[in-house]
Enzyme design. Structure first.
Site, mmCIF file in Angstrom:
data_model
loop_
_atom_site.group_PDB
_atom_site.id
_atom_site.type_symbol
_atom_site.label_atom_id
_atom_site.label_comp_id
_atom_site.label_asym_id
_atom_site.label_seq_id
_atom_site.Cartn_x
_atom_site.Cartn_y
_atom_site.Cartn_z
ATOM 1 N N GLN A 14 40.952 65.240 42.474
ATOM 2 C CA GLN A 14 39.590 64.945 42.904
ATOM 3 C C GLN A 14 39.384 65.161 44.403
ATOM 4 O O GLN A 14 38.389 65.782 44.811
ATOM 5 C CB GLN A 14 39.232 63.507 42.519
ATOM 6 C CG GLN A 14 37.787 63.120 42.823
ATOM 7 C CD GLN A 14 36.799 63.854 41.934
ATOM 8 O OE1 GLN A 14 36.989 63.918 40.738
ATOM 9 N NE2 GLN A 14 35.767 64.418 42.524
ATOM 10 N N HIS A 52 36.938 58.353 46.072
ATOM 11 C CA HIS A 52 35.544 58.651 45.739
ATOM 12 C C HIS A 52 35.397 60.127 45.422
ATOM 13 O O HIS A 52 36.211 60.961 45.824
ATOM 14 C CB HIS A 52 34.610 58.254 46.892
ATOM 15 C CG HIS A 52 34.669 59.183 48.075
ATOM 16 N ND1 HIS A 52 33.920 60.345 48.151
ATOM 17 C CD2 HIS A 52 35.392 59.137 49.222
ATOM 18 C CE1 HIS A 52 34.177 60.960 49.288
ATOM 19 N NE2 HIS A 52 35.072 60.249 49.960
ATOM 20 N N CYS A 53 34.335 60.449 44.647
ATOM 21 C CA CYS A 53 33.977 61.842 44.414
ATOM 22 C C CYS A 53 32.587 62.044 45.017
ATOM 23 O O CYS A 53 32.197 61.325 45.936
ATOM 24 C CB CYS A 53 34.019 62.186 42.926
ATOM 25 S SG CYS A 53 32.931 61.172 41.895
ATOM 26 N N SER A 54 31.831 63.001 44.517
ATOM 27 C CA SER A 54 30.548 63.331 45.148
ATOM 28 C C SER A 54 29.485 62.264 44.941
ATOM 29 O O SER A 54 28.513 62.198 45.702
ATOM 30 C CB SER A 54 30.034 64.671 44.614
ATOM 31 O OG SER A 54 29.917 64.617 43.205
ATOM 32 N N ARG A 70 30.493 58.899 43.122
ATOM 33 C CA ARG A 70 31.033 57.641 42.598
ATOM 34 C C ARG A 70 32.184 57.085 43.442
ATOM 35 O O ARG A 70 32.969 57.833 44.009
ATOM 36 C CB ARG A 70 31.577 57.829 41.182
ATOM 37 C CG ARG A 70 30.721 58.634 40.273
ATOM 38 C CD ARG A 70 31.355 58.712 38.897
ATOM 39 N NE ARG A 70 30.830 59.816 38.122
ATOM 40 C CZ ARG A 70 31.080 60.033 36.848
ATOM 41 N NH1 ARG A 70 31.875 59.226 36.198
ATOM 42 N NH2 ARG A 70 30.563 61.055 36.214
#
Length: 609
Positions: free
Chosen positions: A109, A25-27, A29
């Site tokens: 990421q 995951h990112c910030s 998504r």
């Protein structure tokens, strides 16, 4: 939001846990690497409570927003362990480009929170020091500064962890191999001209280096698998890590470390060359195209450069200043939309998205507002161009790797140039105002009352025989996002594209795979046969009409060889969209059904402006 329920529905609608090869995951998504992207039920997935939107390219990206971590934790529980064999099976099905991009995203990421947190801490300390609230000579300042610098100093260790996790090898042993390169005693030996097996070792400071760590773990992974295969099981627990370290670290010191260091140097040198030769133009152009890059996920390709630049130069000159202009432009555009629109749902979305973009998170703005309205998209791109040009002309530098916004503006504090922060505020203000004013003037609300719909409806028959699918299921972000226009797509069963109504041929692409068409009520249609079929250079396509021809409903316009296109590895899906969608109310019919040429699949009704 019930995160447990949301997670269960997400896993079900992406094809089940058996379809997942990798998750991160990112910030905002969830990022899934899937075995079969065709199993994703995108329309249903976008309706799940808590899901803002879905984008598919190399990865399936499920946009959650601020609750992404909570949903990620629940999804992980649903998935359980993902085996290495599953990941290997996926790689064998993907192109090398897709595998490489997925590998890069998976490594870099996860680094951002640590690097961003440390960078913002250092920038806040700089702000405190230049304002005279704390002396740089005080031990408190120095200790806090060391804390802020720790993620960047230990970047090789962090990279070793993410790379080993992606390769599914022993993370602790991988960290040990990379850690050997930055041992204080090792650093001392390298500075004094150490030799190994009679070969001189290049004096390189490996702290804060990225590429030597990646190459080291890649090589270590091969050694671990080799010795695991041939080692007797009773001694495997110590023999495999011992032999892997014994071979990996010397090879890294002699070959891989210097190679990775030179790659990083070339990377940074290339961006400095670009900046010195094109200056503010490069920043302006990058800012203008960032909306399209973020939508397609291509901005992730900039992360390795940004990390490398931050570790090599201590600052970043291009991507983050451009991102400041774009992020704030998204915010200004959204707030303008919230004032202009009569749609209460769009107003609510625009306000929320505008606040998020103001603080550096643009996905809600992009997917909830910008790409759904062409005039907003054009306004954001134009204002980003202006803001990026200002950032470039004023030579703004960023000193922390985090999404630029109001809360992280201290990332532009420069101890040697107090005006750097001031110019960042100027860029922020200009980007916001230009976007706000532009959207106020040019945005046209698509909400129409019943009285505004006038006569002139045309029913368009299917231009091809086959199965009708929603445009959102097309394996091309430009079409599936609705960026170009609204419409439908058809998986063809025949190779004849017919006129869906009486009208005029307005354009035929030189490779005959795309055709423009205008109906009698003014609807401008684009027919696009296949995905990436432009690469066929016209082979297997034959135009039966020419530009300017008046055609009648059911007349053949293009013949193409469906079987040969499929045999060559191309998706033959035929896309039909209304490009001047702002002027029409568009309805689609017979979705997920097989249709003949006589069946109507679209209605286009002119709307009074």
């Amino acid at each position: 939001m019930d995160t447990n329920k949301t997670a269960k529905e997400i896993v079900q609608l992406i094809g089940g846990k058996e379809n997942v090869a990798h998750l991160e995951h990112c910030s905002t998504r969830l990022r899934f690497t899937l075995k079969d992207n065709n199993l994703v039920k995108k329309d249903q997935l976008e309706k799940v409570d808590g899901v803002i939107g879905v984008r598919q390219n190399v990865q399936c990206q499920v946009i959650i927003g601020n609750d992404v971590i909570e949903v990620y934790d629940q999804v992980q529980k649903e998935l359980g362990e993902i085996s290495q064999s599953e990941q290997n099976d996926l790689k064998s099905q993907q192109s090398w480009g897709a595998v490489l991009l997925d590998f890069i995203i998976s490594i870099f990421q996860p680094l951002i929170p640590a690097v961003a947190g440390g960078g913002i801490l250092k920038s806040l300390l700089l702000l405190v020091s230049v304002s005279g609230l704390m002396s740089t000579e005080s031990q408190t300042y120095q200790i806090m500064n060391l804390i802020g610098g720790a993620p960047l100093y230990f970047l090789p260790i962090l990279v070793a962890i993410t790379t080993a996790k992606k390769l599914n090898v022993n993370q602790l042993v991988a960290v040990s191999a990379v850690g050997a390169l930055i041992l204080p005693d090792m650093t001392t030996m390298l500075t004094s001209g150490a030799q190994l097996f009679g070969f001189g070792i290049e004096n390189i400071a490996y702290a804060s280096q990225v590429f030597p760590a990646i190459l080291t773990v890649l090589f270590y992974a091969q050694m671990e698998r080799l010795f695991t295969r041939y080692s007797p099981k009773p001694i495997r627990i110590f023999f495999v890590p011992m032999m892997s370290l014994l071979i990996t670290v010397p090879i890294s010191l002699l070959i891989l470390g210097p190679l990775g260091f030179n790659v990083g140097t070339i990377f940074s040198g290339a961006i400095i060359w670009l900046y010195s030769h094109f200056g503010w133009v490069a920043t302006a152009v990058l800012a203008a195209i960032l909306p399209l890059m973020v939508v397609t996920g291509m901005h992730k390709a900039m992360i390795p450069y940004a990390v490398s630049s931050m570790s090599e130069l201590g600052a970043e000159l291009l991507y983050l200043p451009a991102s400041l202009a774009h992020n704030i432009a998204e915010s200004g555009a959204c707030f303008a939309v919230s004032l202009k629109t009569k749609d209460s749902k769009l107003r609510s979305t625009a306000i929320s998205a505008g606040i998020s973009a103001l603080f550096g998170i643009t996905e809600p703005a992009l997917y909830g507002v910008t790409i759904l309205h062409k005039r907003v998209l054009y306004s954001v791109m134009a204002s980003s161009l202006v803001g990026g040009a200002i950032a470039g002309i004023l030579s703004i530098k960023a000193f922390a790797l985090v999404g630029p916004g109001l809360a992280s503006i201290t990332m532009f504090v420069d101890a040697s140039n107090a005006m750097n922060l001031i110019w960042a505020f100027v860029t922020l203000l200009v980007s916001f105002l230009v976007a706000f004013v532009t959207v106020i003037f040019f945005f046209k609300d698509q909400v129409q009352s019943e009285e505004e719909v006038i006569f002139g409806e045309e029913m368009l028959s299917s231009p091809i025989e086959g199965k009708v699918i929603p445009l959102s299921e097309v394996n091309d972000d430009v079409f599936s996002s609705g960026m170009i226009g609204k419409g439908i797509a058809i998986i063809p069963e025949s190779g004849d594209l017919l006129a869906p109504e009486d009208g005029e041929v307005t354009m035929i692409f030189n490779t005959n795979h795309a055709l423009g068409f205008k109906t009698t009520n003014g609807a401008e249609l684009l027919f696009h046969i296949g995905i990436d079929t432009v690469k066929l250079n016209g082979n297997n396509f034959e135009a039966l009409v020419k530009v300017g021809d008046k055609v009648t409903r059911g007349q053949k316009m293009i013949h193409f060889n469906v079987d040969e296109i499929i045999a060559l590895g191309y998706d033959p899906t035929v896309i039909c969209i209304v490009t001047n969608q702002d002027q029409f109310k568009i309805e689609s019919y017979h979705l997920e059904e097989s249709v003949s040429n006589e069946m109507d699949i679209l209605s286009v009704v002119p709307i009074q402006s």
